[in-house]
Design an enzyme around this catalytic site. Sequence first.
Site, PDB file in Angstrom:
ATOM      1  N   HIS A 195      -2.915 -26.865 -25.927  1.00 36.50           N
ATOM      2  CA  HIS A 195      -2.582 -26.629 -24.522  1.00 36.50           C
ATOM      3  C   HIS A 195      -2.636 -27.927 -23.736  1.00 36.50           C
ATOM      4  CE1 HIS A 195      -6.859 -26.872 -23.620  1.00 36.50           C
ATOM      5  NE2 HIS A 195      -7.112 -25.869 -24.478  1.00 36.50           N
ATOM      6  N   CYS A 212     -10.208 -26.571 -29.110  1.00 35.49           N
ATOM      7  CA  CYS A 212      -8.763 -26.589 -28.858  1.00 35.49           C
ATOM      8  C   CYS A 212      -8.207 -28.003 -28.967  1.00 35.49           C
ATOM      9  CB  CYS A 212      -8.461 -26.037 -27.469  1.00 35.49           C
ATOM     10  SG  CYS A 212      -8.505 -24.240 -27.405  1.00 35.49           S
TER      11      CYS A 212
END
Lengths: 237, 386
Positions: A195, A212
Amino acid sequence: MTIAASPGRRRGIVALALALIAGAGVHATPARAAVPAEQALVVLTAPHVARAHPRASARVIQSVPARAPLTRVRTTLPVVGPARGGWVRVMLPGRPNGRTAWIRTYRTLRRSTPWQLRVDLSARRVTAYRDGVVQRRFRAIVGAPGTPTPRGRFFVEEAVRLAATAAGGPYALATSARSTVLQEFEGGPGQIALHGTNHLAGALGTDVSHGCVRLSDAAIRWLAARIGRGVPVTVTR
Amino acid sequence: MSHPFRTPVLRSVGTALAVGCAFVAVPAAASAAPVDLATAKPFVVLGGSAVTNTGPSVLNGELGVSPGTALTGFGIATLNGAVHNNDAVAAQAQLDLTNAYGVAAGQPLTVDLSGTDLGGLVLTPGAYRFTSSAQLTGTLTLDAQNDPAAQFVFQIGSALTTASVSRVSLVGAATPCNVYWQVGTSATLDTGTAFQGNLMAAASISLNNAATVQGRLLASSGQISLINNVIDASMCAATPTTPTDTSTTGPPSTGTGTGSGSGSGGAAPTGPGAGGTAVAPRRGTAVWTRTTPRARSGQPACADGFNATLRGRQIKRVVFRLDGRVVRGTTKSPFRLFVRGLPGRHKVTARVTFKDATPARTLSLNYRACASVALRPTYGPSQFTG
């Protein structure tokens, strides 16, 4: 006293030297697995039951919903190996990471993608391939040592557009990987995503995330316009 | 009655010409040696130095180049045949093309048509010569007079050019397999031309947009350039020496795209006639055509999809499959399928059965939506590990 090397012995020394050079060469440049040009996918048009073997009596691994949990789009799974008698082996999302199972081909649609993503944790870099050819490389923030980014073969479960106020926007490519440390995070199941960096700290090229993979705004916009559901994501050390 | 010309305009071309025709026509047709392409027969396109393509051309036959090696632009083309890039097969085919070219050039002359436009002519079997260039504007009709083995040879000294939307029409059991165009230099088929026959050029061959050829494109030394064309020699494939295909009207292109689907089926039964053999007729043909990708507002031209249409003769039923799944079956023209521009590679196949004894065929069409189709993820919550 001088010792003259015989021709046979000289040949042996030369052969040994060549073998050492060749061996050193092999170890210096480890063979990288070639990136396939295409990945077969199946799109589920109805809920399926994933089983351990391609038969109806086989052990149930899990049920697979027809819709993805975040965006309610159709579930798309990468195919592993050839189909067998109306069954196809697919990768599954969730824990434990990297599972595969068999589902029926009935009520599925065959698709394919030319895209592949590779995440290199040591280089902290994400590489996008199309048809097995590098298209772009992006610097990234990867998981911190205490909350590492899990390694293995995963896939993009769904692509999500995030609100301007959401952390990690403007887009997220939610993967099938789950954190090996965090069982739950921000109300989610510890899902690993690629992301953006909206409202998040950290410099590109570092390892400070909770698992992440964070990318620059331009990078995640480029990827979100191209990388859809089912695209394989390989995370290596 | 075997007048080579049946057009009133040409009856007034000149006394000498008319006499010449009447005098030469019968023996020429009787003694013309058959042109044999030998190993060049499987090729639908065979270039010398290069073969280039632009757009979604369809080649129903083999593609080759020799002695050159350049085959470019065939990424989105549909190739229903093997590809020979300067290999032994292509090299041998070039040798056989040279022989066939020489045989065609040496055919006994029927009529010298130098300076005459081929448009509007109705010609009977024989050899026709142009000492320099030849031009086709409009429709050239070749009448085999119910002899499926009848041969037409055009000996052209330099270039062959066609005007846009020109066509070669075959009647009276004529087949494109037995029409030979021996071109001294280069041939250019303009936009929308519907050409028939084996085009053998000493130098290059250029096809403009949407030109179609029922036959072959064979260039000895130069380049063959294609732009969104359909080249089909499938009707010649099973008949190496004495073609039994009978004839037809209507080439598959210039019309609206639906006309030659099953429309010509009604005219086809006129064929067998004089032959009188007990062999069941096999007149069925089928060729893919596809539109250029359709644009959707605000998206690239490749985002939406395209129409894949099957054209041909004697088609009874078509079953379309997309990636192996049946998506449409139809017995009525137009045999058309709208193919959505799905991401990734896909394969469309059409199983064609014919009204006559022509064996059923399966034609395939591969496509891949362009990479610039931008995805638009939907909104969702942010529940990731961050």
